[in-house]
Design an enzyme around this catalytic site. Structure first.
Site, mmCIF file in Angstrom:
data_model
loop_
_atom_site.group_PDB
_atom_site.id
_atom_site.type_symbol
_atom_site.label_atom_id
_atom_site.label_comp_id
_atom_site.label_asym_id
_atom_site.label_seq_id
_atom_site.Cartn_x
_atom_site.Cartn_y
_atom_site.Cartn_z
ATOM 1 N N GLU A 59 11.419 -36.981 9.775
ATOM 2 C CA GLU A 59 10.544 -35.944 10.333
ATOM 3 C C GLU A 59 11.368 -35.032 11.235
ATOM 4 O O GLU A 59 11.558 -35.334 12.419
ATOM 5 C CB GLU A 59 9.427 -36.589 11.157
ATOM 6 C CG GLU A 59 8.526 -37.486 10.349
ATOM 7 C CD GLU A 59 7.123 -37.564 10.953
ATOM 8 O OE1 GLU A 59 6.177 -37.192 10.264
ATOM 9 O OE2 GLU A 59 6.985 -37.962 12.119
ATOM 10 N N GLY A 76 0.461 -35.145 9.502
ATOM 11 C CA GLY A 76 -0.314 -35.010 10.725
ATOM 12 C C GLY A 76 -1.465 -34.026 10.535
ATOM 13 O O GLY A 76 -2.564 -34.394 10.097
ATOM 14 N N GLY A 77 -1.212 -32.765 10.839
ATOM 15 C CA GLY A 77 -2.274 -31.741 10.829
ATOM 16 C C GLY A 77 -3.094 -31.733 9.548
ATOM 17 O O GLY A 77 -4.338 -31.745 9.591
ATOM 18 N N GLU A 79 7.082 -38.006 18.923
ATOM 19 C CA GLU A 79 6.227 -37.804 20.109
ATOM 20 C C GLU A 79 6.302 -39.009 21.042
ATOM 21 O O GLU A 79 6.185 -38.867 22.259
ATOM 22 C CB GLU A 79 4.779 -37.511 19.657
ATOM 23 C CG GLU A 79 4.673 -36.101 19.078
ATOM 24 C CD GLU A 79 3.583 -35.901 18.032
ATOM 25 O OE1 GLU A 79 2.662 -36.736 17.949
ATOM 26 O OE2 GLU A 79 3.667 -34.893 17.295
ATOM 27 N N HIS A 104 8.001 -42.606 16.457
ATOM 28 C CA HIS A 104 7.604 -41.226 16.160
ATOM 29 C C HIS A 104 8.206 -40.318 17.236
ATOM 30 O O HIS A 104 8.293 -40.717 18.403
ATOM 31 C CB HIS A 104 6.075 -41.116 16.145
ATOM 32 C CG HIS A 104 5.611 -39.772 15.663
ATOM 33 N ND1 HIS A 104 5.637 -38.661 16.471
ATOM 34 C CD2 HIS A 104 5.142 -39.350 14.460
ATOM 35 C CE1 HIS A 104 5.191 -37.615 15.771
ATOM 36 N NE2 HIS A 104 4.894 -38.004 14.550
ATOM 37 N N SER A 116 4.739 -30.767 8.691
ATOM 38 C CA SER A 116 3.957 -29.686 8.083
ATOM 39 C C SER A 116 3.842 -29.806 6.562
ATOM 40 O O SER A 116 3.829 -28.812 5.845
ATOM 41 C CB SER A 116 4.524 -28.311 8.479
ATOM 42 O OG SER A 116 4.464 -28.161 9.894
ATOM 43 N N ASN A 163 -1.313 -39.509 9.705
ATOM 44 C CA ASN A 163 -1.119 -39.804 11.131
ATOM 45 C C ASN A 163 -2.115 -38.938 11.909
ATOM 46 O O ASN A 163 -1.895 -37.750 12.085
ATOM 47 C CB ASN A 163 0.334 -39.470 11.520
ATOM 48 C CG ASN A 163 0.600 -39.671 12.997
ATOM 49 O OD1 ASN A 163 -0.236 -40.235 13.715
ATOM 50 N ND2 ASN A 163 1.748 -39.214 13.461
ATOM 51 N N GLY A 166 4.049 -30.162 13.212
ATOM 52 C CA GLY A 166 2.939 -29.411 13.800
ATOM 53 C C GLY A 166 3.240 -27.927 14.002
ATOM 54 O O GLY A 166 2.503 -27.232 14.690
ATOM 55 N N LYS A 220 -2.893 -39.157 14.969
ATOM 56 C CA LYS A 220 -2.495 -38.975 16.365
ATOM 57 C C LYS A 220 -3.683 -39.251 17.300
ATOM 58 O O LYS A 220 -4.473 -40.143 17.019
ATOM 59 C CB LYS A 220 -1.891 -37.576 16.551
ATOM 60 C CG LYS A 220 -0.791 -37.298 15.512
ATOM 61 C CD LYS A 220 0.051 -36.100 15.781
ATOM 62 C CE LYS A 220 1.117 -35.977 14.688
ATOM 63 N NZ LYS A 220 2.060 -34.906 14.899
HETATM 64 P P1 PGA Z 1 2.481 -32.538 10.959
HETATM 65 O O1 PGA Z 1 2.808 -33.916 11.700
HETATM 66 O O2 PGA Z 1 2.163 -32.863 9.532
HETATM 67 O O3 PGA Z 1 1.317 -31.971 11.719
HETATM 68 O O4 PGA Z 1 3.691 -31.682 11.060
HETATM 69 C C1 PGA Z 1 3.573 -34.921 11.091
HETATM 70 C C2 PGA Z 1 3.773 -36.070 12.049
HETATM 71 O O5 PGA Z 1 3.968 -35.836 13.241
HETATM 72 O O6 PGA Z 1 3.741 -37.252 11.642
#
Ligand code: PGA
Length: 242
Positions: free
Chosen positions: A158, A221-222, A96, A94, A200, A16, A164, A18
């Protein structure tokens, strides 16, 4: 029994990105973002990069999509448009999007239904906030988020406090929640629905998470913005389970 997953559920590793540009080398011949392996790899780029990623032969999904096929929704993209472009997946709900765009459980269910109708795979994100976990409300929260979902979706658990932040759910806590999520699914789907973990995940913790019997992949994500880190996760998922 599959080597690269649990039971008949093949691992799915999803990036992802983002609101970030694709990492350099994402379209190179040996890109870890390209699914040329025993597992499924899917990339969720921002809308402006979707075509480029599809042209680069990646398996691609939208980060969100409106259920209405078209209309007066300035700035939005519809699930129908995603499908027409060549997307195969769509993320629904998601955290967010829930937080910044007010996506409700009901709306998320509508997205998932619209996706299934046009032939996109919905990955529905669920998970509790830190506050909710402190109050031990995580099961209630997730149960409510899943209540109106149609059959045939993939779930991504999640925990919001792990996204994040560098904090990951322990493999034991994640497994417990994944098993709970599986128990909420209709009986005839329990063995086949993939439940991904997100929050994470990285190359160092992927093995301990993916070893858990109800964790069928990751939504990342990251770590998915760093090509070699992401390759590390894909390699863990491609290795036979110990
Ligand atoms: P992250 O993000 O791996 O940076 O924690 C995961 C996500 O929001 O899908």
């Amino acid at each position: 029994m599959l080597l690269y997953g649990h039971m008949d559920r093949k691992f799915l590793i999803a990036a992802n990105w983002k609101m970030n540009p694709p990492p350099a080398g994402f379209d190179a011949a040996n890109s870890p973002y390209r699914a040329e392996s025993a597992i499924d790899v899917v990339v969720f780029p921002s809308s402006v990069d979707l075509s480029h990623c599809i042209d680069a032969q990646l398996i691609v999904g939208g980060q969100t999509g409106r259920p209405e096929p078209s209309g007066a929704f300035t700035g939005d993209i519809s699930i129908t448009q995603l499908k027409k472009m060549g997307c195969r997946y769509v993320l629904c709900g998601h955290s967010e999007r829930r937080k910044n765009h007010g996506e409700t459980d009901e709306y998320v269910a509508q997205q998932a239904i619209a996706a299934l109708e046009v032939g996109l795979h919905p990955i529905v994100c669920v998970g509790e906030t830190e506050e909710e976990r402190k109050k031990e409300k995580q099961n209630d929260v997730v149960k409510k988020q899943m209540k109106d979902l149609p059959s045939g979706v993939t779930i991504a658990y999640e925990p919001v406090w792990a996204i994040g932040t560098g904090k990951t759910a322990t493999p034991k806590d994640a497994q417990q929640m994944h098993a709970f999520i599986r128990s909420l699914l209709p009986k005839d789907e329990r063995a086949s629905v993939r439940i991904l973990y997100g929050g994470s995940m990285n190359a160092a913790n992927a093995e301990d998470l993916l070893k858990q019997e109800d964790i069928d992949g990751g939504l990342i994500g990251g770590a998915a913005l760093k090509l070699e880190e992401f390759r590390g996760i894909v390699e863990v998922a491609e290795s036979p389970l110990p």
